[in-house]
Design a protein around this motif. Structure first.
Motif, mmCIF file in Angstrom:
data_model
loop_
_atom_site.group_PDB
_atom_site.id
_atom_site.type_symbol
_atom_site.label_atom_id
_atom_site.label_comp_id
_atom_site.label_asym_id
_atom_site.label_seq_id
_atom_site.Cartn_x
_atom_site.Cartn_y
_atom_site.Cartn_z
ATOM 1 N N LYS A 1 0.846 -1.199 0.000
ATOM 2 C CA LYS A 1 0.000 0.000 0.000
ATOM 3 C C LYS A 1 0.877 1.244 0.000
ATOM 4 C CE LYS A 1 -4.272 -1.655 2.154
ATOM 5 N NZ LYS A 1 -5.116 -1.617 3.369
ATOM 6 N N LYS A 2 1.945 1.202 0.797
ATOM 7 C CA LYS A 2 2.884 2.320 0.869
ATOM 8 C C LYS A 2 3.580 2.512 -0.483
ATOM 9 C CE LYS A 2 7.100 3.694 3.393
ATOM 10 N NZ LYS A 2 8.121 3.409 2.383
ATOM 11 N N LEU A 3 4.061 1.414 -1.072
ATOM 12 C CA LEU A 3 4.725 1.506 -2.375
ATOM 13 C C LEU A 3 3.782 2.025 -3.449
ATOM 14 C CD1 LEU A 3 6.864 -1.761 -2.511
ATOM 15 C CD2 LEU A 3 7.691 0.585 -2.282
ATOM 16 N N SER A 4 2.541 1.540 -3.420
ATOM 17 C CA SER A 4 1.557 1.967 -4.406
ATOM 18 C C SER A 4 1.278 3.461 -4.300
ATOM 19 C CB SER A 4 0.254 1.178 -4.230
ATOM 20 O OG SER A 4 -0.714 1.608 -5.153
ATOM 21 N N LYS A 5 1.133 3.934 -3.058
ATOM 22 C CA LYS A 5 0.882 5.364 -2.839
ATOM 23 C C LYS A 5 2.070 6.201 -3.290
ATOM 24 C CE LYS A 5 -0.329 8.758 0.719
ATOM 25 N NZ LYS A 5 -0.523 9.021 2.154
ATOM 26 N N GLU A 6 3.278 5.754 -2.919
ATOM 27 C CA GLU A 6 4.478 6.501 -3.311
ATOM 28 C C GLU A 6 4.639 6.521 -4.826
ATOM 29 O OE1 GLU A 6 7.619 4.526 -1.272
ATOM 30 O OE2 GLU A 6 7.277 5.585 0.627
ATOM 31 N N PHE A 7 4.385 5.378 -5.464
ATOM 32 C CA PHE A 7 4.519 5.320 -6.927
ATOM 33 C C PHE A 7 3.525 6.249 -7.590
ATOM 34 C CE2 PHE A 7 3.363 3.756 -11.095
ATOM 35 C CZ PHE A 7 4.599 3.567 -11.691
ATOM 36 N N SER A 8 2.278 6.210 -7.110
ATOM 37 C CA SER A 8 1.244 7.064 -7.692
ATOM 38 C C SER A 8 1.592 8.535 -7.539
ATOM 39 C CB SER A 8 -0.098 6.769 -7.021
ATOM 40 O OG SER A 8 -1.104 7.603 -7.534
ATOM 41 N N GLU A 9 2.032 8.915 -6.340
ATOM 42 C CA GLU A 9 2.397 10.323 -6.093
ATOM 43 C C GLU A 9 3.589 10.738 -6.949
ATOM 44 O OE1 GLU A 9 3.067 10.335 -1.913
ATOM 45 O OE2 GLU A 9 0.925 10.605 -1.401
ATOM 46 N N ASN A 10 4.585 9.860 -7.047
ATOM 47 C CA ASN A 10 5.771 10.174 -7.842
ATOM 48 C C ASN A 10 5.441 10.237 -9.328
ATOM 49 O OD1 ASN A 10 7.532 10.374 -5.674
ATOM 50 N ND2 ASN A 10 7.997 8.194 -5.677
ATOM 51 N N ALA A 11 4.550 9.328 -9.777
ATOM 52 C CA ALA A 11 4.171 9.316 -11.193
ATOM 53 C C ALA A 11 3.426 10.590 -11.571
ATOM 54 C CB ALA A 11 3.309 8.092 -11.495
ATOM 55 N N ILE A 12 2.513 11.022 -10.696
ATOM 56 C CA ILE A 12 1.760 12.259 -10.959
ATOM 57 C C ILE A 12 2.699 13.459 -10.982
ATOM 58 C CG2 ILE A 12 0.051 13.848 -9.995
ATOM 59 C CD1 ILE A 12 -1.443 11.343 -8.951
ATOM 60 N N PHE A 13 3.610 13.513 -9.994
ATOM 61 C CA PHE A 13 4.564 14.621 -9.937
ATOM 62 C C PHE A 13 5.461 14.630 -11.176
ATOM 63 C CE2 PHE A 13 8.833 16.175 -8.847
ATOM 64 C CZ PHE A 13 8.532 17.478 -8.485
ATOM 65 N N ALA A 14 5.949 13.448 -11.563
ATOM 66 C CA ALA A 14 6.835 13.361 -12.724
ATOM 67 C C ALA A 14 6.097 13.766 -13.997
ATOM 68 C CB ALA A 14 7.379 11.942 -12.862
ATOM 69 N N GLU A 15 4.851 13.294 -14.146
ATOM 70 C CA GLU A 15 4.074 13.648 -15.343
ATOM 71 C C GLU A 15 3.881 15.155 -15.436
ATOM 72 O OE1 GLU A 15 -0.325 12.905 -17.362
ATOM 73 O OE2 GLU A 15 0.146 12.065 -15.397
ATOM 74 N N GLN A 16 3.464 15.771 -14.334
ATOM 75 C CA GLN A 16 3.212 17.214 -14.346
ATOM 76 C C GLN A 16 4.501 18.006 -14.592
ATOM 77 O OE1 GLN A 16 1.392 17.668 -10.492
ATOM 78 N NE2 GLN A 16 -0.669 17.248 -11.251
ATOM 79 N N THR A 17 5.566 17.613 -13.888
ATOM 80 C CA THR A 17 6.826 18.341 -14.000
ATOM 81 C C THR A 17 7.449 18.177 -15.379
ATOM 82 O OG1 THR A 17 7.232 17.988 -11.644
ATOM 83 C CG2 THR A 17 9.105 18.664 -12.983
ATOM 84 N N LEU A 18 7.501 16.930 -15.859
ATOM 85 C CA LEU A 18 8.145 16.680 -17.146
ATOM 86 C C LEU A 18 7.316 17.195 -18.306
ATOM 87 C CD1 LEU A 18 9.562 13.109 -16.473
ATOM 88 C CD2 LEU A 18 10.796 15.280 -16.488
ATOM 89 N N THR A 19 5.976 17.174 -18.163
ATOM 90 C CA THR A 19 5.135 17.744 -19.202
ATOM 91 C C THR A 19 5.396 19.240 -19.330
ATOM 92 O OG1 THR A 19 3.395 16.099 -18.882
ATOM 93 C CG2 THR A 19 2.754 18.168 -19.945
ATOM 94 N N GLN A 20 5.481 19.905 -18.188
ATOM 95 C CA GLN A 20 5.777 21.341 -18.197
ATOM 96 C C GLN A 20 7.164 21.592 -18.781
ATOM 97 O OE1 GLN A 20 5.746 23.155 -14.331
ATOM 98 N NE2 GLN A 20 5.733 25.230 -15.130
#
Length: 261
Positions: free
Chosen positions: A80-99
């Protein structure tokens, strides 16, 4: 699932192989580093170093009162912890790298491979479009149903040239040859907002490749091509196939590629 499959799964989740073996071993009960070392036949210094790293990451627990023994953190807590961290990191990476990508967007031509990757890229183009979309394909239009509906809701105009009659209702203009639906798909062309285009096809082996570009001339050429397919279709519907006889220019390419059908 056998042990090797479980280890491979854990490695895919960023465990080292040694960490995966230790974790699986500790699921069988509390042990000391010495006991783990004997069980998995790995030198004690390597096991102790891995255990300390796993403890810092929250993968194992130290037994209170006996810090030389360890127990596995329950799987439901870890993942559950890994899933949450992955989801948060994926969202952050998508937003940051898209910008970052948008801020460094230059005239370029790139290639991608694989029908799933190509379809996901095309869906993203459709969702991002703000003004107008042109699609030319013999793929099933239902693949893009959700994205077309979303784009339409956002006020984007969508025009599709399809080689086959769609079996679903879509909020867009569709022009079709009305051919039989049983076929092997091999083409996708997409032009969005006169700013980016995707051209994809499958080769003789069935593998798909695509070129993507924001080159203004290439974008204009693909957009014009889709328009011309629609113009020819409308001429055929209005004047029958005989109209094509007057359009031919007698080139080798024309006769061998059947560009006027």
């Amino acid at each position: 699932m056998d042990k090797e499959q479980i280890i491979s799964t854990l490695i895919n989740l960023n465990f080292s192989r040694l960490e995966a073996e230790i974790y699986i071993t500790l699921l069988g009960g509390e042990m000391s580093g010495y006991q783990i070392s004997k069980k998995i036949e790995i030198a004690r210094p390597s096991v102790y170093a891995a255990l300390e790293h796993m403890f810092e990451k929250g993968i194992v627990q130290k037994i209170q009162g006996n810090s030389s023994e360890y127990k596995a953190q329950p799987p439901q807590i870890i993942f559950k912890k890994l899933s949450k961290e992955f989801s948060e990191n994926a969202i952050f990476a998508e937003q940051t790298l898209t910008q970052y990508s948008e801020n460094h967007f230059e005239n370029r031509l790139s290639a991608i491979k694989g029908i799933k990757t190509i379809i996901e890229y095309a869906k993203d183009m459709i969702i991002k479009a703000q003004k107008e979309i042109f699609i030319n394909t013999d793929l099933e239009l239902s693949i893009f149903k959700a994205e077309i509906e979303k784009a339409s809701e956002n006020g984007t105009e969508i025009t599709v040239f399809s080689f086959y009659e769609p079996d679903i209702e879509l909020p867009c203009k569709i022009f079709t040859h009305n051919r039989h639906n049983k076929h092997i798909a091999s083409r996708l062309m997409l032009s969005c907002d006169e700013s980016e285009t995707l051209i994809a096809n499958s080769d003789n082996s069935g593998e798909w490749f695509a070129s993507i570009t924001n080159n203004p001339l290439l974008v204009e050429i693909i957009t014009e091509h889709i328009h011309n397919d629609i113009y020819l279709l409308k001429l055929r519907n209005e004047y029958s196939d005989e109209i094509y006889d007057n359009l031919r220019i007698g080139s080798y390419f024309e006769s061998h590629n059947k560009i006027v059908k």
